[in-house]
Design a protein around this motif. Structure first.
Motif, PDB file in Angstrom:
ATOM      1  N   LYS B 283       0.933  -1.160  -0.134  1.00 20.69           N
ATOM      2  CA  LYS B 283       0.076   0.101  -0.133  1.00 20.69           C
ATOM      3  C   LYS B 283       0.893   1.250   0.028  1.00 20.69           C
ATOM      4  CE  LYS B 283      -4.357  -1.610   1.832  1.00 20.69           C
ATOM      5  NZ  LYS B 283      -5.464  -1.059   2.100  1.00 20.69           N
ATOM      6  N   MET B 286       2.929   2.591   2.945  1.00 26.30           N
ATOM      7  CA  MET B 286       4.125   1.855   3.395  1.00 26.30           C
ATOM      8  C   MET B 286       5.417   2.142   2.988  1.00 26.30           C
ATOM      9  SD  MET B 286       3.551  -2.372   3.626  1.00 26.30           S
ATOM     10  CE  MET B 286       5.067  -3.285   3.957  1.00 26.30           C
ATOM     11  N   PHE B 320       4.787   1.766   8.300  1.00 25.12           N
ATOM     12  CA  PHE B 320       3.335   1.298   7.808  1.00 25.12           C
ATOM     13  C   PHE B 320       2.655   2.331   8.476  1.00 25.12           C
ATOM     14  CE2 PHE B 320      -0.735  -0.764   7.391  1.00 25.12           C
ATOM     15  CZ  PHE B 320      -0.519  -0.998   5.930  1.00 25.12           C
ATOM     16  N   GLY B 321       2.240   3.448   7.847  1.00 27.64           N
ATOM     17  CA  GLY B 321       1.354   4.505   8.552  1.00 27.64           C
ATOM     18  C   GLY B 321       2.319   4.997   9.841  1.00 27.64           C
ATOM     19  N   VAL B 322       1.862   5.134  11.123  1.00 26.25           N
ATOM     20  CA  VAL B 322       2.499   5.611  12.019  1.00 26.25           C
ATOM     21  C   VAL B 322       3.291   4.691  12.583  1.00 26.25           C
ATOM     22  CG1 VAL B 322       0.810   7.194  12.818  1.00 26.25           C
ATOM     23  CG2 VAL B 322       0.307   4.915  13.678  1.00 26.25           C
ATOM     24  N   LEU B 323       3.633   3.394  11.976  1.00 23.58           N
ATOM     25  CA  LEU B 323       4.265   2.130  12.645  1.00 23.58           C
ATOM     26  C   LEU B 323       5.729   2.332  12.014  1.00 23.58           C
ATOM     27  CD1 LEU B 323       3.735  -0.312  14.651  1.00 23.58           C
ATOM     28  CD2 LEU B 323       3.545  -1.376  12.420  1.00 23.58           C
TER      29      LEU B 323
END
Lengths: 263, 767
Positions: B283, B286, B320-323
């Motif tokens: 996505k 990412m 991955f996004g906020v991770l």
């Protein structure tokens, strides 16, 4: 980490899974005990033997055991056998701050386990928050739950959280936490990030107050759940409070519940 | 002891003046005539005799001969031999540039030295690899990877499928000392271990020491992997690079001052994320990539002084996004080569190495751990006479360990900061490579190493229940614990005939750092910690015996080596130990002992259009650790009874070559259930013996076709088409035991295979 590893493997590589046949040794059968006393309820225990790993039959139950429950105030009772390995008590009811001791005698061998019943922790609120990041395959927005509850700041507390989603209990890892990870101020706000829900899901959240030893035992069960994955340690038998010759555990705990719908 | 060693060195130095009469020294550097790259391991010898010398890793050689006229030969495999007539009436400096020969070498050649060096040299348990010559060995996704290629050699095996982690003679992955231009690299892999951090475009030489480890190396129990970066072409500017499935590479090198100063910049970045995004597999939000950057600058000030500055910076980024998650190494090495005399070569090194791992969930939580090293090293090589080459020196490293810290935003109200730990690791060594007679040579040496755990920090005492019973606080710089170890190293070579030799060696190694890890292959979260009052240093003693024989005018090399290794204070953990962010981890570490023994068979054809090798290792590695497996011996995770590999390469035409490798090894020792039981409505596995089962045997065939494109002026290009796992074998990566989803209540074993058949294509260019 493990989740990320598996995730990367899954998306990048040409991995595949097959069910295969493996010859496993046949270990000598070992006693398996699952005992419990909850706040306000009678205690019970189920006794059986372990079986071969690929055995498809029901467990072999133990029907000739003598089971005695006692507390640290001198209370004591002998459980009654009810069939299917189940032994029930009908006298002692779980009370907070009491230490319970459960004794099993099978033939000439005796095994004893202890557990302390901690008082329940009241849930203050259950809220939901939109997940900031979506997982691959997520079609709709997902939410994580924020659980806020009271924590007695004067003692060391351990908790286990269970989430029942749309009437089925999730069989994922046990959610365990201890208050020593938090700044002590009387409340704990906890957000299990790995658990994701969709709008309209109905949940029942159970918050169990457990003692330190029970926390350790369930933590070991969690290790066992992920063992076999690339980044995990060598699998082992979680250490029962009945000793090394028994699998399973005797726990005393209290719990509080709250239902909520994701919106 | 250290003082005595220094005194000994000084005495030997003084005695040389008396000895040196009527003898003169021929010295200089040996380099590639086209690129100016120093050639390590080039042979210099007086024609018609066995008197000679070998150039060191900086291309320096020194040969002392009697006054008179000599014919001296300079040779290096793959280069044209030069013979010089030398009238030796005084010390002479002679720098030699060797021209690469155009003879068809084939692509894979290990050991680029004198053709019978394996017989003549006292070294054993060593493999040297020339990067240039590894291009066509087939590898996963076509990513040239030195750490995977060495796994095809005897005694070295993969930690797990597709992994760049390796184990040497039964040692664990943290017992390998990996040096890049002398700086230790603490985490040598990218993308969860599937790719190594070493971009082969920037590398020159690789030496792997499995046994008979020389005294100048120390700090790890099992092996040394010494990697040298290219210095940079000091004749012409060149650009080279490549496009592959996983990453692309670009290298620029050239002279700043011709013949004196040159540089190299080499970068690599993966683009799996970009490809993934285009194909919809990944996505948009990412990130998933790694990069490596190698830099080196060298300056030849004059014949007696030379400086090198090299650096490596690499990082993995996963988001991955906020991770987010990232880890990486950076190393910097500054070196000064100085000639005190024509026979005394000195190298002074300052180095910095840093490994850092970080994880964050938006602004909610941040976790990090790592290690930082600062070192100074002084090494001398003294070419006393053609019979004796002495090495001596010292080094000292300051380690700062960050075992872990978890910081969270005000939303979660939680933080764990594990105390930083410090230590100083020091060592002094000397060794003498001595030719006793025409047939017998010996290299003996001693390394004295010392580790001081330093404050500030708490030193804890634990009882049998792992409860902290006492703590002492040490101020900054105070010594908390000291360990000293004597590490003797001896190798002996007896030439039994002109084409065969018998070698024996013994070495003892001390390791003062431990890696907290519960995986076999190594993960970025693994954390280094020092020895302390609760954790003792790992000590390994290795005995080896080898027979080496060459056939058909040195076309074929055969060797058989047997070894026995005894390891003390190896570690494992108590069941259920949390190794991340555990401040009392020292209480959960279980010490024990290990033993590893085996035989390695190796046949190699080095020359001609058809070349390659065959290697077979029969070995056993066992551990005995108190509290594990009822205190009995059990097979270690690294135990593999049989390990077989064939590598073959055939040069069809000048433009086209094919190479292939096949590996077969016994499955890893694993713990499988021997029973099951029900608890809390679920089925659980019941275990009896540790590592009592085996994964299924592993085998795989890989193929690579290398094609050179048409040359246009200076522009050269080539293609590599490779196929990993040609016959699509489903090798088991993991076997899981679980309740069947199809028929609940029953259990099943599930095999996860990582790689089926994986084709790949790589395009390389240089101009």
């Amino acid at each position: 980490m493990r989740f990320l590893l598996i995730f990367i493997i899954a998306i990048l590589l040409t991995s595949c899974e097959n069910v295969i046949n493996i010859d496993l040794n046949k270990a000598e059968k070992i006693i398996v005990a699952e005992g419990l006393i909850e706040l306000g309820s009678n205690g019970w225990i189920r006794l059986s033997y372990s079986s071969d790993y690929f055995d498809g039959n029901k467990p072999e139950y133990i029907d000739n055991a003598i089971v005695t429950l006692s507390d640290n105030n001198g209370g004591s009772e002998q459980f009654k056998y009810k069939g299917n390995g189940m032994y029930l008590g009908n006298l002692l009811k779980g009370k907070p701050d009491k230490k319970y001791s459960l004794k099993i005698t099978i033939g000439n061998k005796t095994y004893t386990a202890e557990s302390t019943l901690f008082p329940p922790a009241p849930i203050i609120s259950v809220n939901f928050e939109e997940q900031l990041f979506q997982q691959p395959g997520d079609l709709t927005k997902s939410y994580s739950v924020i659980l806020k509850f009271m924590d007695n700041p004067f003692i060391e507390n351990h908790y286990m959280i269970q989430i029942q989603l749309n009437d089925t209990l999730e069989n994922n890892s046990y959610i365990l936490l201890k208050d020593s990870y938090y700044i002590v101020n009387g409340t704990i706000e906890y957000k299990p990030l790995r658990h994701r829900f969709a709008q309209g899901d109905s949940l029942i959240i159970g918050l169990y107050s457990i003692d330190k030893e029970t926390y350790k035992y369930y933590n070991q069960l969690n290790d066992l759940k992920v063992s076999g994955m690339g980044a995990s340690s060598t699998p082992y038998n979680p250490l029962s409070n009945f000793g090394t010759h028994v699998m399973g555990y005797f726990a005393a705990y209290s719990s509080t519940f709250q239902a909520a719908v994701v919106k | 002891m250290i003082r005595r060693a220094i005194a000994l060195a000084i005495i030997s130095l003084l005695s040389c003046h008396v000895y040196a009469q009527e003898k003169f020294t021929l010295s200089g550097k040996i380099a590639d005539s086209l690129t100016g790259e120093d050639l390590m391991g080039a042979i210099v010898y007086r024609e018609g005799t066995t008197t000679g010398s070998v150039s060191n890793s900086y291309g320096f050689y020194s040969l002392t001969l009697p006054r008179g006229n000599h014919k001296v030969k300079f040779s290096y495999l793959g280069y044209k031999t030069i013979i010089k007539e030398i009238a030796l009436k005084r010390d002479i400096i002679l720098n030699i540039d060797l021209e690469p020969s155009n003879t068809n070498l084939g692509a894979i050649i290990v050991s680029p030295e004198r053709r019978d060096l394996n017989i003549k040299s006292v070294e054993m348990g060593v493999e040297r690899i020339n990067i240039k010559q590894l291009e066509t060995i087939p590898v996963l996704f076509g990513e040239k990877d030195i750490l995977k290629t060495i796994q095809l050699l005897p005694g070295i095996s993969a930690a797990s499928e597709g992994s760049s982690g390796f184990t040497v003679r039964g040692g664990s992955i943290d017992q390998n000392l990996i040096l890049l231009d002398e700086a230790p690299v603490y985490s040598a892999s990218h993308l969860m271990g599937f790719f190594s951090v070493f971009n082969s475009d920037a590398l020159k030489n690789i030496s792997v020491y499995k046994g008979g480890i020389p005294a100048q190396y120390g700090g790890r129990a099992s092996s040394v992997l010494d990697i040298t970066m290219k210095d940079g072409n000091n004749q012409n500017f060149t650009v080279s690079g490549g496009l592959g499935l996983i990453s692309s590479r670009l290298t620029i090198e050239g002279p700043i001052i011709k013949d004196k100063m040159s540089f190299i910049v080499s970068g690599r970045r993966s683009y799996a994320d970009l490809v993934g995004k285009l194909s919809g597999l990944i996505k948009e939000e990412m990130t998933l990539y790694f990069y490596d950057l190698n830099l080196k600058l060298n300056y030849r000030f004059n014949n007696n002084n030379r400086f090198y500055l090299s650096g490596y910076f690499g990082k993995d980024d996963f988001g991955f996004g906020v991770l987010g998650m990232g880890w990486g190494n950076s190393t910097t090495t500054l070196r000064w080569n100085h000639l005190f005399s024509k026979r005394l070569f000195s190298n002074t090194t300052f180095l910095y190495s840093n490994y850092n791992y970080g994880f964050n969930i938006g602004s909610d939580a941040r976790m990090s751990s790592g290690i930082v090293d600062l070192s100074i090293k002084q090494d001398f090589t003294w070419y006393k006479n053609p019979e004796n080459t002495l090495r001596f020196g010292f080094c000292s490293t300051h380690h700062t360990f960050n075992p872990g810290k978890l910081l969270t935003g005000n939303k979660i109200n939680s933080e764990i900061i594990l105390e930083q730990k410090q230590g100083v690791e020091s060592a002094a060594y000397f060794s003498d490579n001595q030719k006793i007679s025409g047939n017998l040579s010996i290299e003996y040496g001693l390394r004295i190493s010392m580790f001081n755990q330093l404050g500030s920090g708490w030193s804890n005492v634990y009882d049998n229940n792992n409860t902290k019973v006492d703590s002492t606080y040490y101020n900054k710089g105070e010594i908390m614990k000291t360990y000293v170890a004597l590490e003797p190293r001896v190798s002996l070579n007896l030439n039994t005939s002109a084409t065969s030799s018998l070698k024996v060696s013994y070495n003892r190694m001390a390791q003062y750092l431990h890696l907290l890890s519960n995986s076999t292959s190594g993960q970025p979260t693994d954390t280094w910690i020092p020895c302390s009052s609760n954790i003792k240093p790992t000590m390994a003693s290795q005995y080896s015996l080898g027979y080496f024989r060459n056939f058909s005018d040195n076309k074929y090399e055969l060797s058989v080596e047997c070894y026995y290794k005894d390891m003390r204070n190896i570690t494992d953990y108590e069941d259920g130990t949390d190794i991340m962010l555990n401040e009392n981890i020292e209480a959960n570490i279980l010490p024990g002992k290990g033993r590893s023994y085996g035989a390695e068979f190796y046949v190699k054809r080095r020359l001609g259009r058809f070349n390659g090798w065959l290697s077979y290792t029969l070995a056993r590695t066992e551990n005995k650790i108190e509290g594990i497996n009822s205190n009995d011996w059990y097979p270690s995770k690294t135990d593999k009874a049989h390990n077989f590999s064939i590598v073959a390469s055939y040069q069809i035409t000048k433009q086209l070559s094919v190479s292939s490798s096949w590996v077969y090894y016994t499955g890893n020792a694993v713990t499988f259930p021997s029973g099951k039981y029900e608890y809390d409505r679920q089925v659980w596995a019941y275990y009896t013996e540790r590592n009592g089962y085996r994964m299924p045997d592993y085998h795989r065939l890989d193929l690579n076709i290398h094609m050179n494109g048409k040359e246009k002026n200076r522009f050269k290009s080539s293609w590599d088409f490779s196929i990993y796992n040609l016959y699509n074998r489903h090798n088991a990566y993991i076997i899981n035991f679980r309740e069947s989803e199809a028929t609940p209540g029953t259990t099943e074993a599930v095999r996860l295979s990582l790689f089926g058949i994986v084709p790949s294509i790589t395009w390389n260019f240089t101009f």
